[in-house]
Design a protein around this motif. Sequence first.
Motif, short mmCIF file in Angstrom:
data_model
loop_
_atom_site.label_atom_id
_atom_site.label_comp_id
_atom_site.label_asym_id
_atom_site.label_seq_id
_atom_site.Cartn_x
_atom_site.Cartn_y
_atom_site.Cartn_z
N THR A 1 -3.97 8.74 -9.80
CA THR A 1 -4.36 9.27 -11.16
C THR A 1 -4.07 8.40 -12.44
OG1 THR A 1 -3.89 11.55 -10.33
CG2 THR A 1 -3.91 11.14 -12.79
N VAL A 2 -4.85 7.96 -13.15
CA VAL A 2 -4.67 7.11 -14.43
C VAL A 2 -3.50 7.73 -14.99
CG1 VAL A 2 -5.65 5.77 -16.03
CG2 VAL A 2 -7.07 6.50 -14.24
N ASP A 3 -2.31 6.88 -15.56
CA ASP A 3 -1.33 7.28 -16.22
C ASP A 3 -1.81 7.30 -17.60
OD1 ASP A 3 -0.95 4.69 -17.26
OD2 ASP A 3 0.87 4.25 -16.19
N ASN A 4 -0.75 8.01 -18.55
CA ASN A 4 -1.02 8.01 -20.10
C ASN A 4 -1.21 6.71 -20.79
OD1 ASN A 4 -0.68 10.77 -19.85
ND2 ASN A 4 1.78 10.53 -20.18
N GLY A 5 -0.84 5.63 -19.97
CA GLY A 5 -1.11 4.23 -20.67
C GLY A 5 -2.43 3.52 -20.08
N GLY A 6 -3.16 4.35 -19.33
CA GLY A 6 -4.30 3.63 -18.77
C GLY A 6 -3.98 3.04 -17.52
N TYR A 7 -3.13 2.93 -16.80
CA TYR A 7 -2.94 2.22 -15.63
C TYR A 7 -3.11 2.95 -14.31
CZ TYR A 7 -1.31 -1.78 -18.49
OH TYR A 7 -1.37 -3.06 -19.26
N ILE A 8 -3.18 2.34 -13.33
CA ILE A 8 -3.23 2.96 -12.17
C ILE A 8 -2.17 1.96 -11.34
CG2 ILE A 8 -4.75 3.34 -10.02
CD1 ILE A 8 -7.02 2.90 -11.72
N HIS A 9 -1.35 2.44 -10.65
CA HIS A 9 -0.17 1.81 -10.14
C HIS A 9 -0.18 1.84 -8.50
CE1 HIS A 9 1.49 1.33 -14.15
NE2 HIS A 9 1.48 2.82 -14.34
N VAL A 10 -0.24 0.90 -7.89
CA VAL A 10 -0.50 1.04 -6.33
C VAL A 10 0.40 -0.03 -5.77
CG1 VAL A 10 -2.65 -0.20 -6.26
CG2 VAL A 10 -2.03 1.31 -4.49
N ALA A 11 1.06 0.43 -4.66
CA ALA A 11 1.95 -0.66 -3.96
C ALA A 11 1.18 -0.80 -2.50
CB ALA A 11 3.21 0.16 -3.62
N SER A 12 1.31 -1.99 -1.96
CA SER A 12 0.88 -2.28 -0.60
C SER A 12 1.55 -1.48 0.29
CB SER A 12 1.02 -3.58 -0.16
OG SER A 12 2.21 -4.01 -0.28
N ALA A 13 0.67 -0.99 1.65
CA ALA A 13 1.40 -0.07 2.52
C ALA A 13 2.46 -0.74 3.13
CB ALA A 13 0.17 0.42 3.28
N ASP A 14 2.07 -2.24 3.30
CA ASP A 14 3.17 -2.99 4.03
C ASP A 14 3.50 -4.25 3.44
OD1 ASP A 14 2.78 -1.23 6.76
OD2 ASP A 14 0.76 -2.11 6.66
N SER A 15 4.61 -5.10 3.80
CA SER A 15 5.02 -6.15 3.39
C SER A 15 4.33 -7.34 4.19
CB SER A 15 6.38 -6.39 3.47
OG SER A 15 7.11 -6.01 4.91
N TYR A 16 4.18 -8.38 3.74
CA TYR A 16 3.40 -9.57 4.67
C TYR A 16 4.41 -10.73 4.82
CZ TYR A 16 -0.01 -6.81 2.09
OH TYR A 16 -0.55 -5.94 1.47
N ARG A 17 4.04 -11.40 5.96
CA ARG A 17 4.87 -12.64 6.34
C ARG A 17 4.73 -13.71 5.28
NH1 ARG A 17 3.48 -14.13 12.07
NH2 ARG A 17 4.82 -16.00 11.49
N TYR A 18 3.38 -13.49 4.50
CA TYR A 18 3.29 -14.45 3.42
C TYR A 18 2.87 -13.92 2.15
CZ TYR A 18 1.71 -16.85 8.04
OH TYR A 18 1.75 -17.10 9.33
N TYR A 19 3.06 -14.73 1.17
CA TYR A 19 2.60 -14.41 -0.12
C TYR A 19 0.89 -14.53 -0.35
CZ TYR A 19 7.54 -15.20 -1.58
OH TYR A 19 8.97 -15.24 -1.69
N PRO A 20 0.25 -13.54 -0.59
CA PRO A 20 -1.31 -13.55 -0.97
C PRO A 20 -1.53 -14.29 -1.94
CG PRO A 20 -0.23 -11.65 -1.97
CD PRO A 20 0.94 -12.10 -1.22
N ASP A 21 -2.76 -14.97 -1.63
CA ASP A 21 -3.29 -15.99 -2.67
C ASP A 21 -4.58 -15.37 -3.29
OD1 ASP A 21 -5.27 -16.20 -0.72
OD2 ASP A 21 -4.75 -18.44 -0.32
#
Length: 216
Positions: free
Chosen positions: A80-100
Amino acid sequence: MKLKTPMLILLVLILLVTTSAVAASMEIEKVKITTGSALEDKTYADVYVGSQYSGENVIIQIYYSRDGSLLNHGNMVPKTVDNGGYIHVASADSYRYYPDKAEINLYDTSENLLDSVTVYLEITSGTQTFSSYDLDRDGDYTSSSYSSSSSSSSGGSTTTYNSGTSDSYVGNSNSYKFHAPGCGDVNKMKPSNKVYFSNRDEAVSAGYSPCGHCHP
């Protein structure tokens, strides 16, 4: 005054059409990607669509990748879009590398695609923010060409990715322009196009010409 059934149906249809039109015009305007300092940390995305969409239900899908290889499954997550107009989402998992790279797909609740953008990340921890100018809607991604070196230790093999320093001149292998350290155009370049030089003469000798904005 009671509304007759045909009039009531007409009003409902108008409301549905208006709501659909509002949702269909929703676009991604800004993106903030945050990665923790440890490779075991999840990656967080704050996607801005505008405060006028506050309370709207959407579905968001984010594919993270590294060197052209996917790091996750791109789950479709109801939000749901928050009051500030943002959608917040975390990755389901962590990774062995930083994404590019992060490819973000935004859908309405019927899974109709509203917008799709790609952002190219520096391979590092921290917070990276992208405005509408930085968002790639063409998807013309090529695999990252960061140089790497491996070293052995008692804990096994580690990989170091060379991404230059704050004093490096940065060339664009696509345009063959080079930029002074701190030039704003550097943040708009794809990571895969970045070439680092220790000084101005090295960039010129490699066939690169100076940026017209920072005049290195």
